[in-house]
Structures are given as C-alpha cells and as structure tokens.
Scaffold this motif. Structure first.
Motif, PDB file in Angstrom:
ATOM      1  N   GLY A 127      41.950  -7.521   4.634  1.00 12.74           N
ATOM      2  CA  GLY A 127      40.713  -7.332   3.775  1.00 12.74           C
ATOM      3  C   GLY A 127      39.373  -7.819   4.759  1.00 12.74           C
ATOM      4  O   GLY A 127      38.608  -7.054   4.706  1.00 12.74           O
ATOM      5  N   THR A 128      39.901  -8.587   5.770  1.00 15.86           N
ATOM      6  CA  THR A 128      38.754  -9.013   6.664  1.00 15.86           C
ATOM      7  C   THR A 128      39.365  -8.558   8.325  1.00 15.86           C
ATOM      8  O   THR A 128      39.929  -9.422   8.606  1.00 15.86           O
ATOM      9  CB  THR A 128      38.260 -10.189   7.006  1.00 15.86           C
ATOM     10  OG1 THR A 128      37.878 -10.653   5.738  1.00 15.86           O
ATOM     11  CG2 THR A 128      37.251 -10.731   7.951  1.00 15.86           C
ATOM     12  N   PRO A 129      39.006  -7.331   8.722  1.00 16.59           N
ATOM     13  CA  PRO A 129      39.779  -6.727   9.903  1.00 16.59           C
ATOM     14  C   PRO A 129      39.528  -7.671  11.204  1.00 16.59           C
ATOM     15  O   PRO A 129      38.376  -8.220  11.179  1.00 16.59           O
ATOM     16  CB  PRO A 129      39.271  -5.517  10.224  1.00 16.59           C
ATOM     17  CG  PRO A 129      38.537  -5.126   8.698  1.00 16.59           C
ATOM     18  CD  PRO A 129      38.210  -6.490   8.060  1.00 16.59           C
ATOM     19  N   GLN A 130      40.497  -7.865  11.803  1.00 16.76           N
ATOM     20  CA  GLN A 130      40.267  -8.635  13.271  1.00 16.76           C
ATOM     21  C   GLN A 130      39.922  -7.371  14.242  1.00 16.76           C
ATOM     22  O   GLN A 130      39.810  -6.308  13.856  1.00 16.76           O
ATOM     23  CB  GLN A 130      41.545  -9.017  13.836  1.00 16.76           C
ATOM     24  CG  GLN A 130      42.089 -10.277  12.797  1.00 16.76           C
ATOM     25  CD  GLN A 130      43.194 -10.946  13.563  1.00 16.76           C
ATOM     26  OE1 GLN A 130      43.050 -11.611  14.743  1.00 16.76           O
ATOM     27  NE2 GLN A 130      44.320 -11.067  12.747  1.00 16.76           N
ATOM     28  N   PRO A 131      39.051  -8.128  15.407  1.00 15.66           N
ATOM     29  CA  PRO A 131      38.501  -6.963  16.136  1.00 15.66           C
ATOM     30  C   PRO A 131      39.347  -5.814  16.807  1.00 15.66           C
ATOM     31  O   PRO A 131      38.945  -5.258  17.578  1.00 15.66           O
ATOM     32  CB  PRO A 131      37.688  -7.953  17.159  1.00 15.66           C
ATOM     33  CG  PRO A 131      38.459  -9.166  17.066  1.00 15.66           C
ATOM     34  CD  PRO A 131      39.352  -9.342  16.014  1.00 15.66           C
TER      35      PRO A 131
ATOM     36  N   GLY B 286      56.719   7.972  14.375  1.00 14.01           N
ATOM     37  CA  GLY B 286      57.436   6.831  15.242  1.00 14.01           C
ATOM     38  C   GLY B 286      56.625   6.000  15.825  1.00 14.01           C
ATOM     39  O   GLY B 286      56.918   5.392  16.680  1.00 14.01           O
ATOM     40  N   ARG B 287      55.571   5.725  14.986  1.00 15.46           N
ATOM     41  CA  ARG B 287      54.382   4.600  15.594  1.00 15.46           C
ATOM     42  C   ARG B 287      54.520   3.664  14.271  1.00 15.46           C
ATOM     43  O   ARG B 287      54.367   3.976  13.205  1.00 15.46           O
ATOM     44  CB  ARG B 287      53.320   5.072  16.201  1.00 15.46           C
ATOM     45  CG  ARG B 287      53.310   6.239  17.166  1.00 15.46           C
ATOM     46  CD  ARG B 287      53.915   5.711  18.342  1.00 15.46           C
ATOM     47  NE  ARG B 287      53.786   6.737  19.649  1.00 15.46           N
ATOM     48  CZ  ARG B 287      54.892   7.229  20.155  1.00 15.46           C
ATOM     49  NH1 ARG B 287      55.925   7.031  19.130  1.00 15.46           N
ATOM     50  NH2 ARG B 287      54.747   8.213  21.094  1.00 15.46           N
ATOM     51  N   PHE B 288      53.725   2.168  14.716  1.00 15.48           N
ATOM     52  CA  PHE B 288      53.268   1.682  13.904  1.00 15.48           C
ATOM     53  C   PHE B 288      51.921   0.735  14.113  1.00 15.48           C
ATOM     54  O   PHE B 288      51.550   0.894  15.760  1.00 15.48           O
ATOM     55  CB  PHE B 288      54.392   0.516  13.202  1.00 15.48           C
ATOM     56  CG  PHE B 288      54.874  -0.485  14.153  1.00 15.48           C
ATOM     57  CD1 PHE B 288      54.529  -1.634  14.188  1.00 15.48           C
ATOM     58  CD2 PHE B 288      55.492  -0.115  15.365  1.00 15.48           C
ATOM     59  CE1 PHE B 288      54.852  -2.638  14.944  1.00 15.48           C
ATOM     60  CE2 PHE B 288      56.241  -0.785  16.239  1.00 15.48           C
ATOM     61  CZ  PHE B 288      55.641  -2.276  16.132  1.00 15.48           C
ATOM     62  N   VAL B 289      51.243  -0.096  13.409  1.00 13.05           N
ATOM     63  CA  VAL B 289      50.257  -0.685  13.827  1.00 13.05           C
ATOM     64  C   VAL B 289      50.393  -2.182  14.012  1.00 13.05           C
ATOM     65  O   VAL B 289      51.052  -2.790  13.300  1.00 13.05           O
ATOM     66  CB  VAL B 289      49.153  -0.448  13.144  1.00 13.05           C
ATOM     67  CG1 VAL B 289      47.619  -1.080  13.157  1.00 13.05           C
ATOM     68  CG2 VAL B 289      48.511   1.165  13.115  1.00 13.05           C
ATOM     69  N   VAL B 290      49.904  -2.719  15.125  1.00 15.72           N
ATOM     70  CA  VAL B 290      49.913  -4.372  15.132  1.00 15.72           C
ATOM     71  C   VAL B 290      48.238  -4.839  15.009  1.00 15.72           C
ATOM     72  O   VAL B 290      47.572  -4.257  15.788  1.00 15.72           O
ATOM     73  CB  VAL B 290      50.647  -4.929  16.272  1.00 15.72           C
ATOM     74  CG1 VAL B 290      52.098  -4.506  15.960  1.00 15.72           C
ATOM     75  CG2 VAL B 290      49.994  -4.572  17.547  1.00 15.72           C
ATOM     76  N   GLU B 291      47.911  -5.585  14.244  1.00 20.32           N
ATOM     77  CA  GLU B 291      46.632  -6.151  14.179  1.00 20.32           C
ATOM     78  C   GLU B 291      46.262  -7.413  14.795  1.00 20.32           C
ATOM     79  O   GLU B 291      47.249  -8.411  14.440  1.00 20.32           O
ATOM     80  CB  GLU B 291      46.271  -6.207  12.537  1.00 20.32           C
ATOM     81  CG  GLU B 291      46.513  -4.777  12.061  1.00 20.32           C
ATOM     82  CD  GLU B 291      46.012  -4.777  10.464  1.00 20.32           C
ATOM     83  OE1 GLU B 291      45.355  -5.595  10.042  1.00 20.32           O
ATOM     84  OE2 GLU B 291      46.601  -4.154   9.795  1.00 20.32           O
ATOM     85  N   GLY B 292      45.257  -7.682  15.194  1.00 20.11           N
ATOM     86  CA  GLY B 292      44.723  -9.100  15.813  1.00 20.11           C
ATOM     87  C   GLY B 292      45.086  -9.364  17.027  1.00 20.11           C
ATOM     88  O   GLY B 292      46.044  -8.830  17.817  1.00 20.11           O
TER      89      GLY B 292
ATOM     90  N   VAL C  17      54.896  -6.950   9.622  1.00 19.04           N
ATOM     91  CA  VAL C  17      54.537  -7.176  10.972  1.00 19.04           C
ATOM     92  C   VAL C  17      53.886  -8.527  11.339  1.00 19.04           C
ATOM     93  O   VAL C  17      53.914  -9.183  12.074  1.00 19.04           O
ATOM     94  CB  VAL C  17      53.832  -5.734  11.538  1.00 19.04           C
ATOM     95  CG1 VAL C  17      53.329  -6.145  12.756  1.00 19.04           C
ATOM     96  CG2 VAL C  17      54.747  -4.461  11.557  1.00 19.04           C
ATOM     97  N   ARG C  18      52.819  -8.557  10.214  1.00 25.18           N
ATOM     98  CA  ARG C  18      51.946  -9.781  10.348  1.00 25.18           C
ATOM     99  C   ARG C  18      52.819 -10.996  10.149  1.00 25.18           C
ATOM    100  O   ARG C  18      52.851 -12.172  11.023  1.00 25.18           O
ATOM    101  CB  ARG C  18      50.911  -9.754   9.436  1.00 25.18           C
ATOM    102  CG  ARG C  18      49.703  -8.830   9.793  1.00 25.18           C
ATOM    103  CD  ARG C  18      48.345  -9.323   8.881  1.00 25.18           C
ATOM    104  NE  ARG C  18      48.784  -9.170   7.362  1.00 25.18           N
ATOM    105  CZ  ARG C  18      48.598  -8.072   6.782  1.00 25.18           C
ATOM    106  NH1 ARG C  18      48.139  -6.810   7.336  1.00 25.18           N
ATOM    107  NH2 ARG C  18      48.622  -8.187   5.334  1.00 25.18           N
ATOM    108  N   SER C  19      54.015 -11.055   9.115  1.00 25.32           N
ATOM    109  CA  SER C  19      54.579 -12.115   9.035  1.00 25.32           C
ATOM    110  C   SER C  19      55.612 -12.614  10.271  1.00 25.32           C
ATOM    111  O   SER C  19      56.161 -13.727  10.233  1.00 25.32           O
ATOM    112  CB  SER C  19      55.545 -11.801   7.715  1.00 25.32           C
ATOM    113  OG  SER C  19      54.698 -11.775   6.519  1.00 25.32           O
TER     114      SER C  19
ATOM    115  N   LEU D   7      41.809  -9.277  26.507  1.00 24.21           N
ATOM    116  CA  LEU D   7      42.956  -8.581  26.020  1.00 24.21           C
ATOM    117  C   LEU D   7      42.786  -7.040  26.385  1.00 24.21           C
ATOM    118  O   LEU D   7      43.862  -6.303  27.008  1.00 24.21           O
ATOM    119  CB  LEU D   7      42.993  -8.569  24.614  1.00 24.21           C
ATOM    120  CG  LEU D   7      44.223  -8.344  23.660  1.00 24.21           C
ATOM    121  CD1 LEU D   7      45.435  -9.260  24.099  1.00 24.21           C
ATOM    122  CD2 LEU D   7      43.999  -8.060  22.183  1.00 24.21           C
ATOM    123  N   LEU D   8      41.500  -6.529  26.411  1.00 23.32           N
ATOM    124  CA  LEU D   8      41.232  -5.097  26.879  1.00 23.32           C
ATOM    125  C   LEU D   8      41.532  -4.856  28.407  1.00 23.32           C
ATOM    126  O   LEU D   8      42.271  -4.120  29.000  1.00 23.32           O
ATOM    127  CB  LEU D   8      40.017  -4.729  26.817  1.00 23.32           C
ATOM    128  CG  LEU D   8      39.570  -4.636  25.118  1.00 23.32           C
ATOM    129  CD1 LEU D   8      37.998  -4.409  24.764  1.00 23.32           C
ATOM    130  CD2 LEU D   8      40.387  -3.821  24.416  1.00 23.32           C
TER     131      LEU D   8
END
Length: 278
Positions: free
Chosen positions: A101-105, A39-45, A172-174, A75-76
């Motif tokens: 391909g190039t992960p955000q931090p 029941g979880r998902f990831v958001v990046e960046g 999610v990114r889109s 952000l933290l």
C-alpha cells in the motif's frame, strides 16, 4: 522524454508514464501468469533488494523512485558495481508496479531461482534436513516456513503441487530474504518423497494417528519433514508416503497450532537434536 536507466545513479531521465512498455512489463509480474511467462519476479524494498544483490540470483533491473533517490543511493551504487541496470521512475509508476500500500523507494526484477529437487537429494545424502510443503495456501505461512528452515540450517525446502506460488509478492516479503539463502524448489511429492526414501532419507509427517511426540522422534538421521495444508493437513496420497508420524504435545487448551508455527517447532527440535543429541 522517457527511456530506461543507464546504471548510473546520477541524472537519469525518469519514466513517469503508466503506459510506458517497461512499466507494463513490470506490472505484469504482479500476477502468477506474468511471472510464469517471463520467468521473473519482483522483490520490494531495501532489505530484499540487498539480499538479491548478494545472492546468485542476479537482478536484471533495479527500479527506484526519482524523488527518493538519496534514500537508496548506496544500494544503487552496489547495483552499478555489479553492472545491473538502474531505472528511475516517478512515484505513480512505483505504486503501479509494487504490491504494498505504501511503496518502498526501490524494487528489483529478478530471475526465478534455478534450484531443482535433485539438489535436495544430493544434500540429503550428507544428513540433510528438508522442509516439504504439501498444499499450503497462505503466502505468509509459506514465507515463515522458509525463514524457519533457513534459521535452523536446513538443506532446503520442497514445495508440492497446490502450494501457493513461491514468487507471490506476499510470500517473497514473508521470507525476509531467506529464499535466497537455501534451495527452495517445486516438485511432485509423489515422485520425490519415494526418491528420497530410496536414498535412506526418513520421511516424517505430522499426524494424530500412530504418532509419537516430536521430542521423542530421532531427527538426527537424514530427514524430509512434511507440513500440510492449513485446514486439511497433509493430503492422503502424501501421508501414505510418510514412514513416521509425529505430533507436538500441548499442555494448554488450544486445539492446534498454526501450520507455520507447528513446522517451526519441529524444525527447531530437529536442530536441537542435531546439535546436542537426544
């Protein structure tokens, strides 16, 4: 030594092992099966994590690169103010847990959205505009439609069976954060389109048969607008539930528009009518 973060942005100990149980849990969220199980998902960046922090979908965890901590310090600190766990990881872990391909931090683990189709029915009673997606397969197209619906002030988006997973990392990114701005729900269109029609909502679909120009149709009424699959269009069983068919007139030689672009044209025409009248 490895352990989870404490919510502080200072000297946390860093998770670097790809075999760490938490890393395995986060990696699992890259698959639809894993997302459905947890029941979880990831958001990046930065942008998407910030959108999640500002939404009602409170992230469970914010995970960041120990080597690039300074780039996401604000952000933290915001996550810490909200009492959200912050976990420092190595770059290899970050790459393992993310889709780009190039992960955000930084990325965040977020509970799935809790909206229901009933929420769209309530909004439609007050003149709502809902984008209904029938069997769309491309995550970029779905994300674009959600952004367009957000841009025109739509009441929400309803995703029918066979549509690409809302929580697919590319979807999610889109959305660029728009999935946090309006209700996006999943449901059986053969159940919810008739339910909307019973409440006075007009169900409109794109079709070449018996269709009028989208610029001639009246979108000022409560409307659920159906967008179909990229190749096959709206499915026959859903098309049978549409009360009105519209098309987008074109002057050039293009045979058709991309599904997301076509939806955007119609949604913005609906917004124009609602703001300015026919």
């Amino acid at each position: 030594m490895e352990r989870k973060g404490t919510g502080r942005t200072g000297a946390e100990e860093v998770i670097r092992s790809l075999q760490n149980p938490r890393v395995k849990q986060w990696t699992e969220l890259q698959s639809r099966k894993g997302r459905e199980k947890t029941g979880r998902f990831v958001v990046e960046g930065h942008h998407l994590v910030q959108e999640a922090l500002q939404s009602d979908a409170m992230p469970d965890t914010v995970v960041y690169s120990a080597e690039r901590r300074d780039s996401c310090r604000e952000l933290l600190e915001e996550a810490e103010r909200q009492g959200i766990e912050c976990v420092a990881v190595g770059e290899e872990v970050l790459a393992k847990c993310t889709d780009t391909g190039t992960p955000q931090p930084v990325f965040a683990v977020v509970p799935k959205l809790s909206w229901r189709p009933q929420d769209l029915l309530k909004a439609s009673e007050q003149g709502g505009l809902v984008a209904v997606v029938d069997g769309m397969q491309d995550p970029g197209n779905l994300g674009t439609i959600i952004r367009s619906a957000d841009a025109v002030g739509a009441s929400g988006v309803l995703l029918g069976k066979g549509t690409v997973d809302l929580y697919n990392p590319k979807t999610v990114r889109s959305t660029m954060g728009s999935m946090f701005h309006l209700p996006v729900v999943q449901g059986d269109l053969t159940e919810w389109l008739p339910a909307a029609a019973e409440r006075g909502v007009q169900v409109v679909s794109t079709s070449l048969q018996g269709a009028v120009s989208c610029y001639e149709h009246d979108f000022r009424k409560p409307t659920w607008f159906v967008i179909g699959n990229e190749g096959q269009g709206v499915s026959p069983e859903v098309q049978a539930l549409a009360q009105h068919n519209v098309l987008i007139p074109m002057s050039g030689r293009a045979e058709s528009l991309n599904a997301a672009m076509a939806a955007t044209v119609v949604l913005f025409e609906a917004m124009r009518q609602r703001r300015m009248g026919l």
